[in-house]
Write an enzyme that holds these catalytic residues in place. Structure first.
Site, mmCIF file in Angstrom:
data_model
loop_
_atom_site.group_PDB
_atom_site.id
_atom_site.type_symbol
_atom_site.label_atom_id
_atom_site.label_comp_id
_atom_site.label_asym_id
_atom_site.label_seq_id
_atom_site.Cartn_x
_atom_site.Cartn_y
_atom_site.Cartn_z
ATOM 1 N N PHE A 12 3.104 9.094 0.123
ATOM 2 C CA PHE A 12 2.305 7.877 0.128
ATOM 3 C C PHE A 12 0.835 8.190 -0.049
ATOM 4 O O PHE A 12 0.352 9.179 0.431
ATOM 5 C CB PHE A 12 2.534 7.107 1.441
ATOM 6 C CG PHE A 12 3.983 6.818 1.693
ATOM 7 C CD1 PHE A 12 4.699 6.016 0.811
ATOM 8 C CD2 PHE A 12 4.629 7.358 2.782
ATOM 9 C CE1 PHE A 12 6.025 5.753 1.037
ATOM 10 C CE2 PHE A 12 5.964 7.097 3.027
ATOM 11 C CZ PHE A 12 6.655 6.285 2.141
ATOM 12 N N TRP A 56 0.828 -1.205 0.000
ATOM 13 C CA TRP A 56 0.000 0.000 0.000
ATOM 14 C C TRP A 56 0.864 1.258 0.000
ATOM 15 O O TRP A 56 0.479 2.287 -0.579
ATOM 16 C CB TRP A 56 -0.913 -0.010 1.233
ATOM 17 C CG TRP A 56 -1.741 1.219 1.391
ATOM 18 C CD1 TRP A 56 -2.957 1.486 0.835
ATOM 19 C CD2 TRP A 56 -1.407 2.381 2.172
ATOM 20 N NE1 TRP A 56 -3.407 2.727 1.219
ATOM 21 C CE2 TRP A 56 -2.476 3.302 2.038
ATOM 22 C CE3 TRP A 56 -0.320 2.726 2.974
ATOM 23 C CZ2 TRP A 56 -2.481 4.528 2.671
ATOM 24 C CZ3 TRP A 56 -0.314 3.952 3.610
ATOM 25 C CH2 TRP A 56 -1.392 4.838 3.460
ATOM 26 N N HIS A 57 2.037 1.188 0.618
ATOM 27 C CA HIS A 57 2.903 2.363 0.706
ATOM 28 C C HIS A 57 3.595 2.689 -0.609
ATOM 29 O O HIS A 57 4.034 3.818 -0.813
ATOM 30 C CB HIS A 57 3.960 2.161 1.801
ATOM 31 C CG HIS A 57 3.409 2.252 3.181
ATOM 32 N ND1 HIS A 57 2.801 1.195 3.817
ATOM 33 C CD2 HIS A 57 3.360 3.297 4.068
ATOM 34 C CE1 HIS A 57 2.412 1.568 5.027
ATOM 35 N NE2 HIS A 57 2.730 2.827 5.206
ATOM 36 N N GLY A 58 3.730 1.713 -1.489
ATOM 37 C CA GLY A 58 4.374 1.962 -2.766
ATOM 38 C C GLY A 58 4.659 0.673 -3.513
ATOM 39 O O GLY A 58 4.832 -0.382 -2.902
#
Length: 248
Positions: free
Chosen positions: A248, A98-100
């Site tokens: 983010f 989800w962060h990258g």
């Protein structure tokens, strides 16, 4: 060297916490002015006594979402030990993604998933044999806080690294196997700010865990707060850094 790399790693841990916690508090405050009540998003995460406790304190809105919409729908802890470990790992891997879209974030999520699974195994299989008295002692509490903080800091190396080479270089430097490159540069000001941050966390731990209170006249408290604010005002213009979590 290893010392500078550890200092830099700890400094980044406090930077990302101060960064994200601060603007979460700002959002909560602005929402309060407009008549909305936002829940607390951080609650002294570096005083956590384990990884489960850490994720109850760190980015609470995200960890709650991961629990409610990933971990529980996957089956949570309802289908046996190994399925529970699998669900923890999958949940945190997806949380890392989800962060990258980078393998370093996947590795960071997997790292936390493995730690959560290992901690659950420890609490279920080993901790009961140690006895409640040992687990509840002050020495055990200090050890748990320190161990959790170090584990989280090691994870931040993966989180911050842009490539596998950067991550491996940093981890090698932490254990003294690097060639002295790849660390975080720290000047005198940065080191002083880091020392103040660590001292602040130590005081917070004394207040929360040891039931210690700072009994001082009101004017002394305001004097300390004013000094800290003056230091921030003087130091802040020397750096120009965007919010870490804005990417983010």
């Amino acid at each position: 060297g290893a010392t500078a790399t550890w200092l830099g790693t700890i400094a980044f841990a406090f930077q990302i916490y101060a960064d994200f916690s601060a603007y979460s508090d700002i959002a909560c405050g602005v929402a309060g002015w407009l008549g909305y009540e936002f829940p607390e998003n951080f609650h002294q995460p570096y005083l956590a006594r384990g990884m489960q406790d850490f994720w109850r304190r760190w980015h609470i809105s995200l960890s709650t979402w991961l629990r409610d919409y990933l971990y529980i729908p996957l089956g949570g802890s309802r289908h046996g030990t190994w399925i529970t470990y699998r669900n923890l790992l999958l949940t945190m891997v997806l949380g890392g993604l989800w962060h990258g879209a980078a393998w370093t974030f996947v590795a960071w999520g997997a790292y936390h998933g493995l730690l959560l699974a290992a901690e659950r195994w420890w609490l279920e299989r080993i901790a009961p044999r140690l006895g409640a008295r040992v687990s509840a002692s002050s020495v055990a509490a200090v050890f748990q806080v320190a161990l959790t903080f170090v584990a989280v800091c090691l994870g931040w190396v993966l989180f911050r690294a842009r490539t596998w080479v950067d991550a491996i270089t940093m981890l090698a430097n932490l254990v003294g196997l690097g060639e002295g490159s790849g660390g975080y540069p720290l000047d005198t000001t940065g080191t002083a700010v880091l020392a103040l941050a660590v001292g602040g966390v130590a005081l917070a731990w004394l207040r929360e865990q040891a039931r210690w209170d700072w009994q001082r006249p009101l004017w002394a408290r305001y004097a300390v707060l004013t000094t800290c604010l003056a230091g921030i005002v003087i130091w802040a213009p020397r750096v120009s850094a965007p919010f870490v979590y804005f990417q983010f």
